[in-house]
Scaffold this active site. Structure first.
Site, PDB file in Angstrom:
ATOM      1  N   CYS A   1       6.442   0.908  -9.330  1.00  0.00           N
ATOM      2  CA  CYS A   1       6.102   1.867 -10.506  1.00  0.00           C
ATOM      3  C   CYS A   1       6.218   3.306 -10.328  1.00  0.00           C
ATOM      4  CB  CYS A   1       4.874   1.296 -11.235  1.00  0.00           C
ATOM      5  SG  CYS A   1       3.207   1.761 -10.309  1.00  0.00           S
ATOM      6  N   GLU A  32      -4.641   3.824  14.090  1.00  0.00           N
ATOM      7  CA  GLU A  32      -4.348   2.388  14.034  1.00  0.00           C
ATOM      8  C   GLU A  32      -5.804   1.552  14.372  1.00  0.00           C
ATOM      9  OE1 GLU A  32      -2.018   1.222  12.492  1.00  0.00           O
ATOM     10  OE2 GLU A  32      -0.314   2.556  12.794  1.00  0.00           O
TER      11      GLU A  32
HETATM   12 ZN    ZN Z   1       2.683   0.207  -9.145  1.00  0.00          ZN
END
Ligand code: ZN
Ligand code: ADP
Length: 207
Positions: A155, A96
């Site tokens: 997607c 981090e």
């Molecule tokens: Zn995407």
């Protein structure tokens, strides 16, 4: 992936490895893998992480999103790391790193110059898709950089952006850079599915 043999043969030790990428891209998994292998090689390993992020396991360990852990000392500045470095350390791992101050670049450099293998993991872009903290500088001075990708939840393509959600909606460009949260407030997305209201209206026009 990078390992101690990455330079292919005997060489002076001491270098910087950066593991960069978005949330859920497997940075903590990869850091834990490298730390475990160093321990198997009987190296003296110290692990630190910014205590801004204490998901799942509390402040004394690094947990990947799949639940694997290693012990880590919580810090909130590069000075706190410097003060805790064991002079006998072979490997220093820092997770981090995007939350740490700019002093982390000089610290990593001086540790590497003194023969320590420095492994730094961090999110290289903020929720706006812009460079995050000292990560760009660390990536520039490192000998090895691995940029990991998650899976875009929209997607299914390779995700390189952190989508911040507030009340289920994309956070605006002017919301604060640091807002610690997990799955409820961040999603991994690709460039094309990443939405930042107030930025998206301000694209550079193509001539
Ligand atoms: Zn995407
Ligand atoms: P990081 O440190 O980069 O946030 P972690 O190592 O903690 O990543 O977690 C990686 C793990 O997160 C993956 O192995 C997978 O099990 C889980 N995961 C959850 N959401 C996603 C996603 N959208 N894409 C890829 N991995 C995901």
């Amino acid at each position: 992936m990078s390992d101690q043999s990455a330079f292919g043969g005997p060489t002076r030790t001491g270098w910087i490895e950066v593991i960069a990428g978005v949330m859920f891209s497997g940075k903590s998994e990869e850091l834990i893998r490298r730390v475990r292998r160093s321990i198997i090689a009987k190296k003296k390993v110290q692990v630190f992480k910014s205590h801004l992020d204490d998901r799942y396991q509390g402040v004394l360990s690094i947990a990947s999103h799949d639940g694997r852990t290693v012990e880590a000392a919580p810090v909130d500045s590069s000075l706190q790391i410097a003060q805790q470095i064991n002079p006998l350390a072979d490997v220093v791992a820092i997770d981090e790193a995007q939350f740490l101050d700019a002093g982390i670049v000089d610290l990593a450099t001086s540790l590497a110059n003194q023969g320590i293998r420095v492994i730094v993991a961090g999110t290289d872009t903020d929720f706006r898709g812009e460079p995050f903290g000292a990560m760009p500088q660390l990536m520039a001075v490192a000998e090895m950089v691995d940029k990991l990708h998650a899976i875009c939840v929209i997607c299914g393509g390779p995700a390189s952006r952190n989508q911040r959600l507030l009340g289920g909606k994309p956070a605006r460009y002017d919301s604060p850079t640091i807002m610690v949260g997990g799955r409820e407030s961040y999603e991994a997305r690709c460039r094309h599915c990443h939405q930042v209201p107030l930025r998206d209206e301000d694209q550079v026009p193509l001539l």
